[in-house]
Design a protein around this motif. Structure first.
Motif, mmCIF file in Angstrom:
data_model
loop_
_atom_site.group_PDB
_atom_site.id
_atom_site.type_symbol
_atom_site.label_atom_id
_atom_site.label_comp_id
_atom_site.label_asym_id
_atom_site.label_seq_id
_atom_site.Cartn_x
_atom_site.Cartn_y
_atom_site.Cartn_z
ATOM 1 N N TYR A 130 -2.454 1.254 -5.092
ATOM 2 C CA TYR A 130 -2.004 2.295 -6.018
ATOM 3 C C TYR A 130 -0.785 1.817 -6.801
ATOM 4 C CZ TYR A 130 0.469 6.647 -7.295
ATOM 5 O OH TYR A 130 1.156 7.631 -7.949
ATOM 6 N N ALA A 131 0.147 1.168 -6.109
ATOM 7 C CA ALA A 131 1.368 0.685 -6.773
ATOM 8 C C ALA A 131 1.033 -0.308 -7.877
ATOM 9 C CB ALA A 131 2.300 0.044 -5.745
ATOM 10 N N SER A 132 0.031 -1.128 -7.639
ATOM 11 C CA SER A 132 -0.330 -2.144 -8.635
ATOM 12 C C SER A 132 -0.964 -1.527 -9.878
ATOM 13 C CB SER A 132 -1.289 -3.164 -8.013
ATOM 14 O OG SER A 132 -2.517 -2.550 -7.673
ATOM 15 N N LEU A 133 -1.397 -0.268 -9.781
ATOM 16 C CA LEU A 133 -2.019 0.409 -10.921
ATOM 17 C C LEU A 133 -1.012 1.191 -11.771
ATOM 18 C CD1 LEU A 133 -5.173 1.873 -9.108
ATOM 19 C CD2 LEU A 133 -5.084 -0.156 -10.558
ATOM 20 N N LEU A 134 0.196 1.322 -11.269
ATOM 21 C CA LEU A 134 1.178 2.159 -11.963
ATOM 22 C C LEU A 134 1.637 1.497 -13.263
ATOM 23 C CD1 LEU A 134 3.368 3.356 -8.960
ATOM 24 C CD2 LEU A 134 1.686 4.688 -10.246
ATOM 25 N N PRO A 135 2.026 2.310 -14.234
ATOM 26 C CA PRO A 135 2.497 1.752 -15.515
ATOM 27 C C PRO A 135 3.850 1.074 -15.355
ATOM 28 C CG PRO A 135 2.849 4.128 -15.430
ATOM 29 C CD PRO A 135 2.044 3.789 -14.216
ATOM 30 N N ILE A 176 8.736 2.363 -6.740
ATOM 31 C CA ILE A 176 8.253 1.160 -6.040
ATOM 32 C C ILE A 176 9.404 0.482 -5.307
ATOM 33 C CG2 ILE A 176 7.289 -1.147 -6.350
ATOM 34 C CD1 ILE A 176 5.665 -0.052 -8.689
ATOM 35 N N TYR A 177 10.531 0.298 -6.000
ATOM 36 C CA TYR A 177 11.685 -0.339 -5.356
ATOM 37 C C TYR A 177 12.187 0.504 -4.183
ATOM 38 C CZ TYR A 177 12.674 -4.264 -8.516
ATOM 39 O OH TYR A 177 12.627 -5.456 -9.191
ATOM 40 N N GLY A 178 12.225 1.823 -4.390
ATOM 41 C CA GLY A 178 12.700 2.694 -3.316
ATOM 42 C C GLY A 178 11.831 2.587 -2.070
ATOM 43 N N ALA A 179 10.503 2.557 -2.266
ATOM 44 C CA ALA A 179 9.588 2.437 -1.129
ATOM 45 C C ALA A 179 9.691 1.051 -0.490
ATOM 46 C CB ALA A 179 8.159 2.703 -1.584
ATOM 47 N N GLU A 202 6.714 -6.058 2.486
ATOM 48 C CA GLU A 202 6.423 -7.320 1.813
ATOM 49 C C GLU A 202 5.290 -7.166 0.798
ATOM 50 O OE1 GLU A 202 6.140 -10.968 0.299
ATOM 51 O OE2 GLU A 202 7.836 -10.090 1.407
ATOM 52 N N PRO A 203 4.222 -6.386 1.100
ATOM 53 C CA PRO A 203 3.177 -6.191 0.077
ATOM 54 C C PRO A 203 3.719 -5.562 -1.203
ATOM 55 C CG PRO A 203 2.328 -5.569 2.230
ATOM 56 C CD PRO A 203 3.789 -5.830 2.411
ATOM 57 N N LEU A 204 4.644 -4.612 -1.086
ATOM 58 C CA LEU A 204 5.240 -4.028 -2.302
ATOM 59 C C LEU A 204 6.129 -5.052 -3.004
ATOM 60 C CD1 LEU A 204 6.274 -0.295 -1.816
ATOM 61 C CD2 LEU A 204 4.408 -1.269 -3.145
ATOM 62 N N ALA A 205 6.760 -5.919 -2.228
ATOM 63 C CA ALA A 205 7.546 -6.990 -2.848
ATOM 64 C C ALA A 205 6.637 -7.863 -3.707
ATOM 65 C CB ALA A 205 8.245 -7.824 -1.770
ATOM 66 N N SER A 206 5.423 -8.086 -3.255
ATOM 67 C CA SER A 206 4.463 -8.875 -4.037
ATOM 68 C C SER A 206 4.116 -8.173 -5.343
ATOM 69 C CB SER A 206 3.187 -9.108 -3.217
ATOM 70 O OG SER A 206 3.466 -9.873 -2.068
ATOM 71 N N VAL A 207 3.995 -6.831 -5.280
ATOM 72 C CA VAL A 207 3.719 -6.060 -6.501
ATOM 73 C C VAL A 207 4.882 -6.206 -7.479
ATOM 74 C CG1 VAL A 207 3.373 -3.740 -7.434
ATOM 75 C CG2 VAL A 207 2.223 -4.414 -5.312
ATOM 76 N N ILE A 208 6.096 -6.112 -6.965
ATOM 77 C CA ILE A 208 7.280 -6.252 -7.828
ATOM 78 C C ILE A 208 7.307 -7.632 -8.474
ATOM 79 C CG2 ILE A 208 9.800 -6.329 -7.836
ATOM 80 C CD1 ILE A 208 9.754 -4.262 -5.564
ATOM 81 N N ARG A 209 6.992 -8.653 -7.689
ATOM 82 C CA ARG A 209 6.973 -10.012 -8.236
ATOM 83 C C ARG A 209 5.959 -10.137 -9.360
ATOM 84 N NH1 ARG A 209 6.002 -11.537 -2.738
ATOM 85 N NH2 ARG A 209 7.976 -11.591 -1.608
ATOM 86 N N SER A 210 4.769 -9.620 -9.123
ATOM 87 C CA SER A 210 3.683 -9.811 -10.087
ATOM 88 C C SER A 210 3.876 -8.977 -11.347
ATOM 89 C CB SER A 210 2.338 -9.467 -9.432
ATOM 90 O OG SER A 210 2.302 -8.101 -9.056
ATOM 91 N N SER A 224 21.578 -2.643 -9.285
ATOM 92 C CA SER A 224 21.941 -3.146 -7.960
ATOM 93 C C SER A 224 20.713 -3.271 -7.070
ATOM 94 C CB SER A 224 22.970 -2.218 -7.298
ATOM 95 O OG SER A 224 24.177 -2.231 -8.020
ATOM 96 N N LEU A 225 19.734 -2.416 -7.308
ATOM 97 C CA LEU A 225 18.488 -2.494 -6.549
ATOM 98 C C LEU A 225 17.730 -3.763 -6.934
ATOM 99 C CD1 LEU A 225 17.067 -0.789 -4.428
ATOM 100 C CD2 LEU A 225 15.870 0.413 -6.261
ATOM 101 N N GLU A 226 17.727 -4.068 -8.227
ATOM 102 C CA GLU A 226 17.088 -5.303 -8.673
ATOM 103 C C GLU A 226 17.877 -6.516 -8.175
ATOM 104 O OE1 GLU A 226 15.198 -7.205 -12.765
ATOM 105 O OE2 GLU A 226 16.869 -5.782 -12.917
ATOM 106 N N ALA A 227 19.203 -6.384 -8.149
ATOM 107 C CA ALA A 227 20.040 -7.478 -7.650
ATOM 108 C C ALA A 227 19.714 -7.771 -6.187
ATOM 109 C CB ALA A 227 21.517 -7.116 -7.800
ATOM 110 N N LEU A 228 19.544 -6.728 -5.411
ATOM 111 C CA LEU A 228 19.184 -6.912 -4.000
ATOM 112 C C LEU A 228 17.855 -7.641 -3.878
ATOM 113 C CD1 LEU A 228 19.533 -6.389 -0.980
ATOM 114 C CD2 LEU A 228 18.521 -4.120 -1.321
ATOM 115 N N PHE A 229 16.894 -7.244 -4.708
ATOM 116 C CA PHE A 229 15.585 -7.906 -4.649
ATOM 117 C C PHE A 229 15.705 -9.384 -5.017
ATOM 118 C CE2 PHE A 229 11.496 -9.198 -6.421
ATOM 119 C CZ PHE A 229 10.645 -8.835 -5.386
#
Length: 641
Positions: free
Chosen positions: A287-292, A301-304, A311-319, A328-333
């Motif tokens: 579902y996360a990979s389908l979001l705009p 996505i970052y909050g979850a 780690e699977p959501l981290a993969s979505v963020i990467r892609s 700061s949330l992006e900095a942490l990532f």
């Protein structure tokens, strides 16, 4: 006559007179309206007392209440003799409790109503031990109308009571059930788990049409997580309509596209990352990979990802290269991904970004952050870490030092000296002896030269630990330092007749720089060895070569000095300065080594001592006599080059 007397007379076995008593008792009991009279007659019938006469009496009963009482006795006792009487009489009970049973027993099923109440009562008797009653139930069931309501009763009772006879009726009549009732659904769910009539039960659950009943199925599954019910629901492919389970049901049956993509839908979906069902978790990631690529979606996505450390959501963020509203949330990532360059594009001058990122990170992420800083080879990142963690009061000085070593940051190591003890300084001096690095600022370059020169005079330094003292042992000098004596008490102790009290005052007086002029030298010449020992430990005076306390120099080593901190008080700084001042440059042996070690420590203390102790502005700072002490109200935390 009363009931007890009538019973006694009826059951008498006396010849002639007994016959007379029995007849009298029968007459009394047949005419009595007391409920107990019927019970006595039935008991006598079962035991063979005047059976024919009693049958005639019971067949003559016309009062409905007494007749209902007879049916009540039979329903409990199932007396064969009473049963024959009741069948011959062919009169059913009128009371609610036994009417249906009596009609079935005498074979008069046509008089049983076919409403909900009637059907429920009749079908509940399908497992009655009386074959006539079972036959009556089947006859009744065969005559039921072909309504969904009647079929619901038939199916429910068949499954609930596991009755092959009712099952045969349903199959023979090819009855269908369009939409089982909630009561029937609950029975079907129990049967599904127990494996009774699995195909029939599954088909009935698949036939459920009412959305409220479908919601009931999903609510049951969400609590039980039954694999059998899960298979039914997947095959049914109908999600829940209620707010509680709709998102869960859509994910479970694979209809990820139908999950709402607004804030509410995203939050409900991402909350299910914590669901115990691995399939649901996977669908959440799908579902996360389908979001705009919107800020709202990125925030969710970052909050979850952060909440569940996914780690699977981290993969979505990467892609997808999602960008949250909070940098700061992006900095942490970026940090956790070891993307230091990307992180540094977000960092500000004061290092607040790292502090904010660290604050929102769970404990496991914090450990990863420390490792990233340690291995990064980045001075800027180490700077950010140091500022952020110092503000939090959670700074690891070892991490700062090692990170700067990894980064080859000698300027930063010079600054980090404030976290070190003399042992750490020796490592720095060796480093700077080998790599020839020096600060560009003249006064600091002079200090490093002074320390490195002294380091070459230290020579081999073996650090060993003795066998631990027995438990409970307290070092005498530690005990002295832990005493809560004020300055006045220390000075008064210098004249005490007890040599150990004078020893304590000399030792503490040196540490606090309280001793009057010449007092230390006087202690060194004292006739009492404890006082001379305290003076000797100051390393500011000498004793005669044959003095027994001189063995201290050879045995104590430099342990206390090696653990002395760079960041010290002005009094501590002054104490080591006096050692240098009073130890001649021509000293040899241990004294020379001790002086060189003190020289290294004192050089760095001149920069980092609390209160803003600073070195002179010219190159003469290499000489200990040239050091000057200037106390500043607000000393800077960092040294800029």
């Amino acid at each position: 006559m009363n009931l007890q007397e009538a019973k006694s007379g009826l059951f008498t076995k006396t010849f002639l007179l007994g016959r007379f008593k029995q007849n009298a008792a029968l007459k009394y009991l047949s005419e009595s309206n007391e409920p107990g009279a019927i019970d006595i007659l039935v008991e006598a019938l079962d035991q063979g007392h005047r059976s024919r006469k009693i049958k005639d009496i019971l067949l003559s009963v016309e009062d409905q209440a007494r007749l209902d009482h007879l049916w009540g006795i039979w329903s409990k006792s199932r007396s064969e003799k009473l049963e024959n009487v009741l069948k011959k009489k062919n009169a059913p009970a009128s009371d609610e409790t036994n009417r249906v049973l009596s009609l079935l027993k005498i074979g008069n099923t046509a008089d049983i109503p076919t409403d909900n109440g009637g059907i429920r009562k009749v079908l509940s008797l399908i497992n009655d031990p009386d074959k006539n009653i079972k036959k009556g139930v089947i006859d009744y069931a065969m005559g039921l109308p072909r309504t969904d309501e009647a079929s619901d009763h038939l199916y429910r009772t068949w499954i609930m009571l596991k009755s092959p006879m009712l099952g045969a009726v349903v199959r023979d009549q090819k009855r269908t059930l369009i939409d089982p009732s909630l009561e029937t659904i609950d029975i079907l769910l129990i049967a599904l788990e127990k494996g009774y009539e699995s195909e029939v039960v599954s088909n009935l659950l698949l036939s459920v049409k009412d959305p409220a009943k479908t919601d009931h199925l999903w609510a049951t599954w969400s609590k039980s997580r039954s694999e059998k019910l899960e298979n039914v629901l997947k095959k049914k492919n109908a999600p829940a309509s209620d707010e509680t389970n709709r998102v869960l049901s859509l994910l479970k049956i694979g209809r990820t596209d139908d999950v709402p993509r607004d804030r509410g839908g995203m939050r409900k979906a991402f909350q299910l990352l914590g669901d115990r069902d691995k399939e649901v978790q996977k669908r959440v990631v799908d579902y996360a990979s389908l979001l705009p690529r919107t800020e709202d979606a990125a925030d969710e996505i970052y909050g979850a990802w952060l909440k569940f450390e996914s780690e699977p959501l981290a993969s979505v963020i990467r892609s997808q290269d999602q960008k949250p509203s909070n940098p700061s949330l992006e900095a942490l990532f970026f940090l956790l991904e070891n993307k230091v360059k990307e992180y540094l594009t977000l960092e500000n001058e004061r290092g607040e970004r790292f502090q904010e990122a660290f604050a929102m990170a769970p404990e496991s992420f914090r450990e990863k952050l420390n490792n990233v800083v340690l291995k990064s080879g980045s001075r800027r990142l180490t700077d950010a870490y140091e500022k952020a963690m110092a503000a939090r009061g959670d700074l690891s000085s070892d991490l700062v030092i090692n990170a700067r070593k990894t980064a080859g940051d000698d300027n930063g190591l010079f600054e980090a000296a404030k976290y070190m003890t003399l042992t750490g300084l020796l490592d720095l001096c060796k480093r700077w002896t080998d790599n020839k690095w020096r600060p560009t600022e003249p006064r600091y370059r002079a200090l490093v030269e002074r320390a490195v020169t002294a380091y070459t005079q230290v020579g081999d330094l073996n650090i060993a630990t003795d066998t631990p003292a027995p438990e409970g042992t307290v070092d005498l000098f530690d005990a002295f330092q832990n005493d809560t004596l004020n300055d006045k008490q220390i000075l008064e102790g210098l004249d005490d007749p007890d040599p150990f009290i004078r020893m304590r005052s000399v030792y503490l007086g040196v540490l606090r720089n309280l001793l009057p002029a010449g007092r230390l030298e006087k202690a060194a010449q004292s006739q009492d060895w404890p006082e001379r020992l305290a003076a000797k430990l100051s390393h500011q005076v000498t004793t005669t070569e044959k003095d027994p306390v001189t063995w201290v120099n050879g045995c104590t080593g430099s342990g206390g000095l090696l653990t002395a901190p760079v960041n010290c008080t002005p009094e501590e700084y002054d104490y080591f300065g006096q050692i240098l001042h009073k130890t001649p440059l021509t000293a040899s042996g241990f004294a020379a080594k001790y002086r060189a070690l003190t020289e290294i420590l004192h050089a760095f203390q001149s920069v980092h001592a609390a209160g803003g102790i600073v070195a002179g502005d010219d190159d003469s700072a290499m000489e200990p006599e040239a050091l000057q002490m200037t106390e500043v109200e607000d000393a800077p935390d960092d040294i800029e080059f």
